[in-house]
Design an enzyme around this catalytic site. Structure first.
Site, PDB file in Angstrom:
ATOM      1  N   HIS A   1      -2.304  25.004  10.990  1.00 35.24           N
ATOM      2  CA  HIS A   1      -1.211  25.885  10.577  1.00 35.24           C
ATOM      3  C   HIS A   1      -1.522  26.562   9.246  1.00 35.24           C
ATOM      4  O   HIS A   1      -1.136  27.712   9.028  1.00 35.24           O
ATOM      5  CB  HIS A   1       0.088  25.090  10.454  1.00 35.24           C
ATOM      6  CG  HIS A   1       0.686  24.703  11.766  1.00 35.24           C
ATOM      7  ND1 HIS A   1       1.935  24.111  11.868  1.00 35.24           N
ATOM      8  CD2 HIS A   1       0.233  24.817  13.040  1.00 35.24           C
ATOM      9  CE1 HIS A   1       2.205  23.883  13.143  1.00 35.24           C
ATOM     10  NE2 HIS A   1       1.183  24.299  13.870  1.00 35.24           N
ATOM     11  N   ASP A   2      -2.205  25.864   8.372  1.00 30.92           N
ATOM     12  CA  ASP A   2      -2.562  26.418   7.067  1.00 30.92           C
ATOM     13  C   ASP A   2      -3.499  27.612   7.220  1.00 30.92           C
ATOM     14  O   ASP A   2      -3.464  28.542   6.414  1.00 30.92           O
ATOM     15  CB  ASP A   2      -3.230  25.332   6.223  1.00 30.92           C
ATOM     16  CG  ASP A   2      -3.271  25.658   4.748  1.00 30.92           C
ATOM     17  OD1 ASP A   2      -2.395  26.411   4.276  1.00 30.92           O
ATOM     18  OD2 ASP A   2      -4.175  25.160   4.053  1.00 30.92           O
TER      19      ASP A   2
ATOM     20  N   THR B   1      -2.698  33.041   5.502  1.00 30.34           N
ATOM     21  CA  THR B   1      -4.013  33.186   4.897  1.00 30.34           C
ATOM     22  C   THR B   1      -4.998  32.321   5.674  1.00 30.34           C
ATOM     23  O   THR B   1      -4.616  31.343   6.320  1.00 30.34           O
ATOM     24  CB  THR B   1      -4.026  32.743   3.425  1.00 30.34           C
ATOM     25  OG1 THR B   1      -3.915  31.310   3.358  1.00 30.34           O
ATOM     26  CG2 THR B   1      -2.879  33.372   2.641  1.00 30.34           C
TER      27      THR B   1
ATOM     28  N   PHE C   1      -7.379  30.609   4.262  1.00 34.05           N
ATOM     29  CA  PHE C   1      -7.939  29.605   3.362  1.00 34.05           C
ATOM     30  C   PHE C   1      -7.255  28.248   3.500  1.00 34.05           C
ATOM     31  O   PHE C   1      -6.114  28.143   3.961  1.00 34.05           O
ATOM     32  CB  PHE C   1      -7.836  30.093   1.913  1.00 34.05           C
ATOM     33  CG  PHE C   1      -8.528  31.401   1.682  1.00 34.05           C
ATOM     34  CD1 PHE C   1      -9.913  31.459   1.604  1.00 34.05           C
ATOM     35  CD2 PHE C   1      -7.807  32.583   1.570  1.00 34.05           C
ATOM     36  CE1 PHE C   1     -10.564  32.674   1.412  1.00 34.05           C
ATOM     37  CE2 PHE C   1      -8.445  33.799   1.380  1.00 34.05           C
ATOM     38  CZ  PHE C   1      -9.832  33.842   1.300  1.00 34.05           C
TER      39      PHE C   1
ATOM     40  N   ASP D   1      -5.440  26.399   1.581  1.00 33.63           N
ATOM     41  CA  ASP D   1      -4.774  26.696   0.310  1.00 33.63           C
ATOM     42  C   ASP D   1      -3.306  26.274   0.262  1.00 33.63           C
ATOM     43  O   ASP D   1      -2.563  26.694  -0.634  1.00 33.63           O
ATOM     44  CB  ASP D   1      -4.871  28.199   0.004  1.00 33.63           C
ATOM     45  CG  ASP D   1      -4.192  29.073   1.064  1.00 33.63           C
ATOM     46  OD1 ASP D   1      -3.689  28.522   2.066  1.00 33.63           O
ATOM     47  OD2 ASP D   1      -4.165  30.307   0.889  1.00 33.63           O
TER      48      ASP D   1
ATOM     49  N   SER E   1      -0.894  27.177   2.040  1.00 28.79           N
ATOM     50  CA  SER E   1       0.076  28.253   2.261  1.00 28.79           C
ATOM     51  C   SER E   1       1.255  27.750   3.079  1.00 28.79           C
ATOM     52  O   SER E   1       2.346  28.332   3.027  1.00 28.79           O
ATOM     53  CB  SER E   1      -0.595  29.439   2.962  1.00 28.79           C
ATOM     54  OG  SER E   1      -1.150  29.049   4.208  1.00 28.79           O
TER      55      SER E   1
ATOM     56  N   HIS F   1      -4.645  18.964  20.611  1.00 29.01           N
ATOM     57  CA  HIS F   1      -3.423  18.839  21.406  1.00 29.01           C
ATOM     58  C   HIS F   1      -3.482  17.638  22.345  1.00 29.01           C
ATOM     59  O   HIS F   1      -2.446  17.094  22.722  1.00 29.01           O
ATOM     60  CB  HIS F   1      -3.167  20.132  22.193  1.00 29.01           C
ATOM     61  CG  HIS F   1      -2.655  21.252  21.338  1.00 29.01           C
ATOM     62  ND1 HIS F   1      -2.541  22.557  21.774  1.00 29.01           N
ATOM     63  CD2 HIS F   1      -2.218  21.269  20.053  1.00 29.01           C
ATOM     64  CE1 HIS F   1      -2.062  23.313  20.807  1.00 29.01           C
ATOM     65  NE2 HIS F   1      -1.858  22.558  19.752  1.00 29.01           N
TER      66      HIS F   1
END
Length: 592
Positions: free
Chosen positions: A110-111, A187, A189, A191, A193, A353
């Site tokens: 997801h990030d 993004t 990265f 990071d 987010s 999954h």
């Protein structure tokens, strides 16, 4: 009537208007929220609201944007049919790894990616039947009348919307038969987010703007993300009082355990900010926020690359073009594009999954079972976390319960009851994965084998040595007309795992290529020696101590102990539960 999550999505109305290098602050030690200006020569590489990257050019049915077809030009078999014929729903566990490993992997996914428009509410099917006058983005999954689970309910199709592409956002950019590219609103990265948001607009409502803190609400002595002002559409609430959180990523509410990881890094940010404020009373809110964010991201990157990633892609390199040693490259390269690859986000990284479980354990401190909850009963409703003791019990359970084995099974709840809520039937996660890959024009399994320097299959007999069992080649031949029809999303799961890993050669190739780009193409990666954006030697030594077990301990009230390797199963000898105080911790004294 199907119920789907209505999420608040921020998609830049002029995403195609690129940031210019002249607008980038090359002397700032802090990354932007939207990922722009990470690469000073190519400021939009890895930025939010840009197209996914490609290892191989898209393979569309019409050469431009329609879903991939079979080599003959016919439609590929129904994704639901493939799910039913090729994949089981047996409950098989992987005893070496905890469910935390799977859930953390989903957080990382997801990030790095959020498919544009994937959560819009535009029904293509109504009560299992195709709607009249569907919107152009409808690409429903056909369900056969003899489907053993859904056929008896009269279900003819499952809802599915195509991803928004650059051609949808700006038709003028797609003239001259240019291939459409799907948009990633996150993004690329590593990071956090998911915690901080992918833009200033997403970050502003979740910041306190005092003391460098993220906004929280305190209830029963614990800090929680702020309540979502659109809770009735962002979550499936049983009552208006049910918790529904506003975070940096609208998918935080998808399951209680996903919400736990969002809350974990939110609380960790505020814990760091408070310590920094004590060390530096002269720092203003912005300085405290950016420094706490920078440290939080660095700890997260340490955990991703040195604790979590080696658990499923360990050394030594036994095949493929990238070894883990090349992933852990310490020097930034401005010529490496870190953009999330379409084949990673929508095929290789979705192998996790198989590891999702339909029932989640709650554990006491002594790791005996206190109960369990159904994944589907709490989908889009994390309210149970605020019930007495449940947050700590679910956290312990996640770090104790075995994850599902990465194999040809997917939990029954996710194969037949996904997003079921109060309807008589649900959706099928495996079918969705297959349909999404077609939507995105991912080329064939054979094409990716060739790209990775691996032998292609000229006939179905050639698959025999590549797959889990000799019978698997015959199973693929029973549903695909040609070896070149076989899909990456399907065959990647059929491949024999490389010894010591949880994936086969083709998925491993894609995953390692992605994480190489993600690491080496990030100017702000915490290991950099760049004096502008890097950490001091003493600070870096402390960041090396970061581990998921200690983060859980520091941010989970009533949690007293954790095994030092929390992604791995508890072992009375080498990985026993230890008091939280004995686990390595990052000391912020070097930030004085």
């Amino acid at each position: 009537m199907w119920m789907f999550l209505k999420l608040l999505l921020f998609v830049c109305s002029s995403w195609w208007s690129c940031a210019q290098a002249s607008n980038c602050n090359a002397t700032s030690p802090y990354r932007t929220l939207d990922g722009t200006c990470n690469n000073l020569q190519n400021p939009n590489w890895g930025a939010a609201n840009t197209a996914y990257g490609r290892l191989i050019a898209a393979d569309y049915g019409d050469g431009v944007k329609s879903p991939r077809k079979a080599a003959s030009g016919a439609d590929l078999p129904s994704a639901r049919l493939l799910s039913m014929k090729l994949f089981g729903d047996e409950h098989v566990l992987e005893p070496a790894f905890t469910l935390l490993s799977m859930q953390f992997g989903q957080l990382v996914a997801h990030d790095m990616g959020f498919t544009s428009g994937s959560t819009d509410i535009l029904p293509c099917c109504s009560e299992g039947k195709p709607v009249s006058n569907p919107v152009p983005r409808c690409y429903p999954i056909p369900v056969a009348s003899d489907d053993p689970v859904m056929g008896s309910a009269g279900v003819q199709c499952l809802d599915f919307l195509r991803t928004i592409t650059d051609c949808d956002a700006d038709p003028s950019s797609c003239s001259n038969s240019k291939k459409a590219e799907q948009l990633n609103i996150a993004t690329s990265f590593i990071d956090l987010s998911v915690v901080y948001g992918n833009s200033v607009e997403e970050n502003t409502p979740i910041r306190e703007f005092t003391g460098g803190l993220m906004k929280v609400e305190t209830r029963d002595g614990s800090d929680w993300p702020p309540r979502n002002p659109n809770a009735s559409t962002a979550c499936v609430q049983r009552s208006p009082e049910d918790a529904c959180y506003l975070t940096g990523d609208a998918r935080a509410n998808i399951s209680p355990q996903m919400a736990i990881l969002h809350i974990l890094f939110l609380r960790e940010h505020n814990r760091i900010a408070k310590q920094l404020a004590a060390l530096h009373p002269e720092w203003n809110d912005e300085k405290l926020f950016q420094e706490a964010r920078r440290i939080n991201i660095a700890q997260y990157q340490q955990i991703v690359f040195y604790e979590w990633l080696p658990s499923f892609l360990p050394l030594p390199d036994n095949g493929g073009k990238r070894s883990l040693s090349s992933v852990l490259d310490h020097q930034y390269r401005a010529d490496v594009n870190p953009t999330t690859l379409n084949s990673n986000a929508h095929a290789a990284f979705r192998y996790f999954h198989s590891a999702i479980l339909g029932h989640l354990h709650l554990d006491y401190e002594n790791r005996t079972k206190a109960g369990e909850i159904s994944f589907t009963d709490h989908t889009l409703n994390p309210a149970i976390l605020e019930a007495p003791c449940k947050y700590a019990q679910l956290s312990r359970g996640m770090a104790t319960q075995s994850m599902g084995r990465i194999d040809l099974n997917i939990d029954h709840e996710l194969k037949h009851n996904l997003f079921k809520f109060n309807a008589p039937f649900g959706n099928d996660l495996r079918a969705i994965d297959i349909q999404r890959a077609r939507d995105h024009g991912l080329p064939s399994y054979n094409s990716f084998r060739e790209k990775c320097g691996l032998p292609k299959a000229a006939s179905f007999d050639d698959f025999t040595s590549l797959l889990h069992s000799p019978q698997d080649a015959a199973r693929l031949a029973s549903v695909y007309a040609s070896v070149d029809d076989v899909e990456l999303t399907v065959a990647g799961l059929f491949e024999k795992h490389i010894p010591g890993t949880q994936v086969g050669a083709t998925f491993r190739c894609i995953l390692l290529e992605q994480f190489h780009r993600t690491r080496v193409g990030d100017r702000f990666f915490f290991e950099t020696s760049d004096p502008i954006v890097g950490f001091s030697r003493e600070q870096f030594k402390q960041l090396r101590k970061a581990n998921i077990a200690r983060l859980l301990c520091d941010n989970t009230p009533k949690l007293e102990g954790m095994q030092s390797k929390a992604f791995a199963a508890i072992d009375a000898g080498s990985n026993k539960v230890l008091p939280c105080s004995s686990l390595p911790a990052v000391d912020l004294d070097p930030w004085k």
